[in-house]
Design a protein around this motif. Structure first.
Motif, mmCIF file in Angstrom:
data_model
loop_
_atom_site.group_PDB
_atom_site.id
_atom_site.type_symbol
_atom_site.label_atom_id
_atom_site.label_comp_id
_atom_site.label_asym_id
_atom_site.label_seq_id
_atom_site.Cartn_x
_atom_site.Cartn_y
_atom_site.Cartn_z
ATOM 1 N N LEU A 82 0.822 -1.211 0.000
ATOM 2 C CA LEU A 82 0.000 0.000 0.000
ATOM 3 C C LEU A 82 0.854 1.257 0.000
ATOM 4 O O LEU A 82 0.486 2.258 -0.630
ATOM 5 N N ALA A 83 2.002 1.230 0.647
ATOM 6 C CA ALA A 83 2.926 2.370 0.594
ATOM 7 C C ALA A 83 3.423 2.566 -0.837
ATOM 8 O O ALA A 83 3.522 3.706 -1.327
ATOM 9 N N ARG A 84 3.712 1.480 -1.520
ATOM 10 C CA ARG A 84 4.164 1.568 -2.917
ATOM 11 C C ARG A 84 3.039 2.076 -3.816
ATOM 12 O O ARG A 84 3.269 2.880 -4.724
ATOM 13 N N VAL A 85 1.811 1.614 -3.572
ATOM 14 C CA VAL A 85 0.656 2.105 -4.325
ATOM 15 C C VAL A 85 0.524 3.609 -4.136
ATOM 16 O O VAL A 85 0.379 4.359 -5.106
ATOM 17 N N GLU A 86 0.583 4.069 -2.895
ATOM 18 C CA GLU A 86 0.457 5.503 -2.612
ATOM 19 C C GLU A 86 1.510 6.319 -3.339
ATOM 20 O O GLU A 86 1.210 7.364 -3.915
ATOM 21 N N LYS A 87 2.756 5.853 -3.310
ATOM 22 C CA LYS A 87 3.849 6.566 -3.989
ATOM 23 C C LYS A 87 3.597 6.655 -5.496
ATOM 24 O O LYS A 87 3.750 7.716 -6.099
#
Length: 115
Positions: A42-47
């Motif tokens: 999810l952190a990668r998605v947000e970025k």
């Protein structure tokens, strides 16, 4: 116009076309817990959404693949805390054999571009 980001010979991590951004499947760190892998996905998605001029409030669809559906509740606990209230995308979750046995979750998101 089609805009590709983080492109290799095999794939792009995101592709934007006509105000829609399509993300490649995002995975966490192999061997981490389901919760930690989900947080990393999810952190990668947000970025990637941010780079494309979008955000979690503009997600249209999410597809989540899990190596084992017994981990569904653990993944959902992280997901539910992450999704902005009132902005949940259409979503499907299923089980699949992922890239390696140490990967437990993969998240694929499509979102509207806001810029």
């Amino acid at each position: 116009m089609i805009q590709r980001r983080h492109t290799t010979d095999r794939m792009s991590q995101s592709v934007t076309h006509k105000s829609v951004v399509y993300l490649a499947g995002q995975v966490g760190n192999p061997g981490d817990s389901v919760a930690d892998q989900t947080r990393e996905c999810l952190a990668r998605v947000e970025k990637l959404l941010d780079e494309a001029g979008s955000s979690t409030k503009h997600m249209l669809q999410a597809i989540i693949w899990m190596a084992d559906m017994k981990d569904f509740a653990e993944m959902n606990e992280v997901w539910d805390a992450w999704v902005p209230k009132g902005h949940a995308p259409a979503r499907a979750t299923g089980s699949a054999e992922l890239a390696t046995p140490d990967h437990k979750v993969e998240v694929i998101v499509t979102a509207a571009v806001t810029e």
